[in-house]
Design a protein around this motif. Structure first.
Motif, PDB file in Angstrom:
ATOM      1  N   ASP A 169       0.868  -1.173   0.000  1.00  0.00           N
ATOM      2  CA  ASP A 169       0.000   0.000   0.000  1.00  0.00           C
ATOM      3  C   ASP A 169       0.907   1.227   0.000  1.00  0.00           C
ATOM      4  OD1 ASP A 169      -1.552   2.247   0.942  1.00  0.00           O
ATOM      5  OD2 ASP A 169      -3.045   0.851   1.712  1.00  0.00           O
ATOM      6  N   ALA A 170       0.855   2.020  -1.075  1.00  0.00           N
ATOM      7  CA  ALA A 170       1.789   3.131  -1.252  1.00  0.00           C
ATOM      8  C   ALA A 170       1.319   4.441  -0.629  1.00  0.00           C
ATOM      9  CB  ALA A 170       2.043   3.352  -2.745  1.00  0.00           C
ATOM     10  N   ARG A 171       0.165   4.437   0.021  1.00  0.00           N
ATOM     11  CA  ARG A 171      -0.368   5.685   0.571  1.00  0.00           C
ATOM     12  C   ARG A 171       0.382   6.105   1.844  1.00  0.00           C
ATOM     13  NH1 ARG A 171      -6.253   4.337   1.752  1.00  0.00           N
ATOM     14  NH2 ARG A 171      -5.182   2.415   2.392  1.00  0.00           N
ATOM     15  N   ALA A 172       0.097   7.310   2.289  1.00  0.00           N
ATOM     16  CA  ALA A 172       0.692   7.815   3.521  1.00  0.00           C
ATOM     17  C   ALA A 172       0.293   6.921   4.688  1.00  0.00           C
ATOM     18  CB  ALA A 172       0.231   9.249   3.770  1.00  0.00           C
ATOM     19  N   SER A 199       6.289   8.208  -0.623  1.00  0.00           N
ATOM     20  CA  SER A 199       7.177   9.322  -0.312  1.00  0.00           C
ATOM     21  C   SER A 199       8.623   8.879  -0.136  1.00  0.00           C
ATOM     22  CB  SER A 199       6.699  10.038   0.961  1.00  0.00           C
ATOM     23  OG  SER A 199       6.631   9.137   2.056  1.00  0.00           O
ATOM     24  N   ASP A 200       8.834   7.611   0.203  1.00  0.00           N
ATOM     25  CA  ASP A 200      10.197   7.086   0.340  1.00  0.00           C
ATOM     26  C   ASP A 200      10.885   6.901  -1.012  1.00  0.00           C
ATOM     27  OD1 ASP A 200       9.926   6.962   3.089  1.00  0.00           O
ATOM     28  OD2 ASP A 200       9.371   4.841   3.111  1.00  0.00           O
ATOM     29  N   PHE A 201      10.111   6.973  -2.092  1.00  0.00           N
ATOM     30  CA  PHE A 201      10.650   6.656  -3.414  1.00  0.00           C
ATOM     31  C   PHE A 201      11.021   7.905  -4.210  1.00  0.00           C
ATOM     32  CE2 PHE A 201       8.794   2.835  -1.933  1.00  0.00           C
ATOM     33  CZ  PHE A 201       9.525   1.818  -2.512  1.00  0.00           C
ATOM     34  N   PHE A 202      11.311   8.984  -3.484  1.00  0.00           N
ATOM     35  CA  PHE A 202      11.856  10.202  -4.074  1.00  0.00           C
ATOM     36  C   PHE A 202      13.054  10.635  -3.248  1.00  0.00           C
ATOM     37  CE2 PHE A 202       7.397  10.384  -5.358  1.00  0.00           C
ATOM     38  CZ  PHE A 202       7.513  10.663  -6.713  1.00  0.00           C
TER      39      PHE A 202
END
Length: 275
Positions: A169-172, A199-202
């Motif tokens: 799940d990519a959400r916050a 957010s970890d993927f930036f």
């Protein structure tokens, strides 16, 4: 697939501008319709054409389809063809640092069988060294384009229920835990999913993190891998990151917006379940 197959640096793009179809796909969740196009008209990379995420890269149907289900082949082919894309040249897509629109565009175009890469860091990375920009709308001749959807893996709701590997799940975190839900009818997450925030993927400069960091984020997850988010846009960044490591990650296009609109689907809250 490796990092160089999915990303292009500003320096690399600068040397091939005349040889690619360059698409500006600036879009932000919740902004007024046309805001991304307005920013494009104010300033964009030379030769770029504006690709509208809402009208070309998705379709709009029933709530149980989600907010951004995949486009049908004809709509996608017509939308890209109107921008002069005929499939004969490599495609480069870009957005703004920290956005997910370019990864969604990359995913949809790869899914449709096209050769596409993302400008790493987006327009911000391009302008940091004062590279040229232009204004207004690009004038191009429309082209005939044939696409072949299905070239990247997807899962549907029934697949997500009891997924055999790692469903991310990519959400916050607060949305994953069910503490808040600003967009969809129910708060929480799909039972069994683990939270891997996009957010970890930036990196700090908006680029995709380096390979070692990506391995930390994805390398210990149990295969097979699948990802979802609110509506299938930001989760594409996880798929892009996986591709940079030669890891296959399936996308659940309907994502939480589809799942939460089906009253028959169970909902979990709180922290990730133990592995």
């Amino acid at each position: 697939m490796a990092r160089g197959d999915v990303l292009i640096t500003p320096d690399e793009l600068d040397g091939v501008l005349a040889d690619v179809d360059l698409l500006d796909v600036r879009w932000r969740l919740g902004e007024p319709s046309g805001a991304g196009r307005d920013r494009y008209r104010e300033a964009h990379l030379p030769g770029a054409r504006f690709l509208d995420l809402e009208t070309v890269l998705t379709r709009h149907g029933e709530p149980t389809d989600g907010r951004h289900p995949l486009p049908d082949a004809d709509t996608l082919a017509r939308g890209l063809g109107a921008l002069g894309v005929d499939g004969s040249r490599p495609i480069v897509v870009y957005d703004e640092a920290g956005s997910f629109a370019a990864s969604r565009a990359w995913w949809v175009l790869r899914w449709a069988g096209l050769d596409v890469r993302v400008l790493d860091g987006g327009i911000d990375a391009w302008t940091v060294h004062n590279r040229p920009m232009t204004t207004g709308d690009a004038i191009v001749e429309s082209a005939e384009l044939h696409v072949t959807p299905g070239q990247l893996p997807t899962i549907e709701a029934d697949d997500a229920a009891g997924f055999s590997g790692t469903l991310m799940d990519a959400r916050a975190p607060e949305r994953y835990r069910g503490e808040t839900e600003p967009m969809d009818p129910v708060a929480g997450h799909i039972p069994g999913a683990v939270n891997v925030p996009v957010s970890d993927f930036f990196a700090a400069d908006g680029r995709l993190p380096e390979q070692d960091r990506l391995r930390e984020l994805l390398g210990d997850q149990t295969a097979p891998l699948a990802a979802y988010c609110g509506s299938g846009v930001s989760a594409a960044q996880l798929v892009l990151a996986g591709a940079a490591l030669d890891l296959e990650i399936a996308l659940y296009p309907g994502s939480w917006s589809a799942w939460s609109n089906d009253p028959s689907r169970p909902v979990a809250t709180g922290e990730s379940e133990p592995a």
